[in-house]
Scaffold this motif. Structure first.
Motif, short mmCIF file in Angstrom:
data_model
loop_
_atom_site.label_atom_id
_atom_site.label_comp_id
_atom_site.label_asym_id
_atom_site.label_seq_id
_atom_site.Cartn_x
_atom_site.Cartn_y
_atom_site.Cartn_z
N ILE A 56 0.65 -1.44 -0.30
CA ILE A 56 -0.19 0.17 -0.32
C ILE A 56 1.07 1.28 -0.04
CG2 ILE A 56 -1.39 1.00 1.75
CD1 ILE A 56 -2.95 -1.30 1.78
N GLN A 57 1.98 1.41 0.94
CA GLN A 57 2.66 2.19 0.94
C GLN A 57 3.51 3.03 -0.44
OE1 GLN A 57 5.96 0.78 3.74
NE2 GLN A 57 3.84 2.35 5.39
N ASN A 58 4.05 1.37 -1.47
CA ASN A 58 4.38 1.62 -2.60
C ASN A 58 3.72 1.93 -3.44
OD1 ASN A 58 7.26 0.43 -1.55
ND2 ASN A 58 7.01 -1.19 -2.35
N LEU A 59 2.68 1.46 -3.26
CA LEU A 59 1.19 2.18 -4.07
C LEU A 59 1.05 3.86 -4.78
CD1 LEU A 59 -0.60 2.03 -6.97
CD2 LEU A 59 -2.73 1.34 -4.68
N GLU A 60 1.42 4.66 -2.98
CA GLU A 60 0.89 5.62 -2.43
C GLU A 60 1.27 6.62 -3.23
OE1 GLU A 60 0.60 5.91 1.25
OE2 GLU A 60 -1.78 5.63 1.85
N LYS A 61 3.29 5.76 -2.83
CA LYS A 61 4.06 7.00 -3.59
C LYS A 61 4.27 7.13 -5.12
CE LYS A 61 9.15 6.40 -3.25
NZ LYS A 61 9.42 7.77 -2.63
N ILE A 62 3.64 6.56 -5.94
CA ILE A 62 3.40 5.76 -7.36
C ILE A 62 2.20 7.33 -7.64
CG2 ILE A 62 2.79 4.64 -9.22
CD1 ILE A 62 6.52 4.30 -8.50
N ALA A 93 3.50 10.61 -8.98
CA ALA A 93 2.54 11.38 -10.23
C ALA A 93 2.07 12.49 -10.37
CB ALA A 93 1.47 10.22 -11.14
N GLY A 94 1.26 12.91 -9.30
CA GLY A 94 0.55 13.67 -9.05
C GLY A 94 -0.59 13.80 -9.17
N PHE A 95 -1.45 12.35 -8.62
CA PHE A 95 -3.00 11.58 -8.39
C PHE A 95 -3.37 11.73 -6.72
CE2 PHE A 95 -1.91 11.41 -12.80
CZ PHE A 95 -3.27 10.93 -13.36
N GLU A 96 -4.65 11.09 -6.63
CA GLU A 96 -4.41 11.35 -5.06
C GLU A 96 -5.23 9.72 -5.44
OE1 GLU A 96 -7.22 14.75 -4.58
OE2 GLU A 96 -5.87 16.14 -4.57
N CYS A 97 -4.70 9.08 -4.20
CA CYS A 97 -5.36 7.93 -3.89
C CYS A 97 -7.18 7.49 -4.11
CB CYS A 97 -5.26 7.38 -2.62
SG CYS A 97 -3.55 6.77 -2.71
N ASN A 98 -8.21 8.48 -3.69
CA ASN A 98 -9.27 9.12 -3.45
C ASN A 98 -10.05 8.41 -5.39
OD1 ASN A 98 -8.71 11.74 -4.25
ND2 ASN A 98 -11.17 12.01 -3.32
N HIS A 150 -9.54 6.59 2.51
CA HIS A 150 -9.28 7.73 1.52
C HIS A 150 -10.34 8.42 0.27
CE1 HIS A 150 -4.88 8.50 1.88
NE2 HIS A 150 -4.78 6.84 1.80
N ASN A 151 -11.46 7.18 1.47
CA ASN A 151 -12.70 7.26 0.27
C ASN A 151 -12.79 7.46 -0.91
OD1 ASN A 151 -15.58 8.22 0.61
ND2 ASN A 151 -14.74 9.83 -0.51
N ILE A 152 -12.18 5.97 -1.21
CA ILE A 152 -11.63 4.76 -2.72
C ILE A 152 -12.91 4.49 -2.71
CG2 ILE A 152 -10.26 3.83 -3.91
CD1 ILE A 152 -8.04 4.27 -1.82
N GLN A 153 -14.01 4.55 -3.59
CA GLN A 153 -14.75 3.75 -3.95
C GLN A 153 -14.50 3.23 -5.61
OE1 GLN A 153 -17.89 7.00 -3.95
NE2 GLN A 153 -18.93 5.80 -2.26
N LEU A 157 -0.84 -5.56 -5.57
CA LEU A 157 -1.92 -4.51 -5.85
C LEU A 157 -1.65 -3.41 -7.56
CD1 LEU A 157 -2.47 -2.47 -2.42
CD2 LEU A 157 -3.76 -4.79 -3.85
N GLU A 158 -2.67 -3.98 -8.62
CA GLU A 158 -3.11 -3.12 -9.52
C GLU A 158 -3.86 -2.26 -9.42
OE1 GLU A 158 -2.39 -5.13 -14.01
OE2 GLU A 158 -4.49 -5.47 -13.12
N ALA A 159 -3.61 -1.04 -9.89
CA ALA A 159 -4.52 0.02 -9.93
C ALA A 159 -4.87 1.21 -11.40
CB ALA A 159 -4.10 1.29 -8.88
N THR A 160 -5.67 1.98 -11.11
CA THR A 160 -5.93 2.81 -12.23
C THR A 160 -6.36 3.93 -11.50
OG1 THR A 160 -6.47 1.44 -14.27
CG2 THR A 160 -7.58 3.73 -14.45
N VAL A 161 -5.81 5.22 -11.80
CA VAL A 161 -6.87 6.02 -10.90
C VAL A 161 -6.57 7.35 -11.83
CG1 VAL A 161 -5.77 7.83 -9.08
CG2 VAL A 161 -4.37 5.60 -9.40
N ILE A 162 -7.09 8.42 -11.84
CA ILE A 162 -7.88 9.47 -12.99
C ILE A 162 -7.50 10.85 -12.45
CG2 ILE A 162 -9.44 8.12 -14.03
CD1 ILE A 162 -11.45 9.86 -11.76
#
Length: 139
Positions: free
Chosen positions: A67-73, A77-82, A111-114, A133-138
């Motif tokens: 989770i820490q590594n995912l948050e760092k990426i 990149a200038g994105f937010e977990c939420n 992080h109020n992630i949905q 953990l593999e993620a897509t963030v917008i």
């Protein structure tokens, strides 16, 4: 519509949940994204340290580091977990993963992630790793 007017539109996320049962499992059935400015596709993150060394710790410790590594990426990149809209979990043991699921759920709710999500048990991951953990963030 002018290009300037298109750029002024705000990004929107619409959650599609025809049922309620998924709410206890910390995910949603679908996320529609309208007017995103950017999309970040993140490779599977694991409990690997800054020097590329894989963790030999148990699932709980590896999940926290992952989770820490995912948050760092996401932060770099200038994105937010939420704004995670897809989060897939790969684990060598769903039993072990769900034994520390509260860590995952607390992070999601904190992080109020949905997000749309899939959990898959796999035969193995790289070296001694137990969760990815593999993620897509917008944005």
């Amino acid at each position: 519509m002018s290009v300037a007017a298109q750029h002024q539109k705000q990004m929107e996320k619409k959650i599609i949940n025809p049922w309620q049962w998924q709410n206890e499992r910390s995910y949603v059935q679908a996320v529609e994204v309208i007017n995103p400015k950017a999309t970040l596709y993140i490779s599977g993150q694991t409990a690997i340290d800054a020097h590329g060394k894989s963790s030999t710790e148990g699932m709980k410790t590896q999940l926290i580091k992952t989770i820490q590594n995912l948050e760092k990426i996401i932060e770099e990149a200038g994105f937010e977990c939420n704004n995670i809209v897809r989060l897939n979990v790969y684990t060598t043991s769903t039993d072990d993963f769900f034994s520390c699921f509260d860590i995952f759920q607390n992070w999601i709710s904190g992080h109020n992630i949905q997000q749309a999500s899939t959990v898959l048990e796999v035969k193995s991951l790289f070296e001694t790793l137990k969760v990815e953990l593999e993620a897509t963030v917008i944005r």
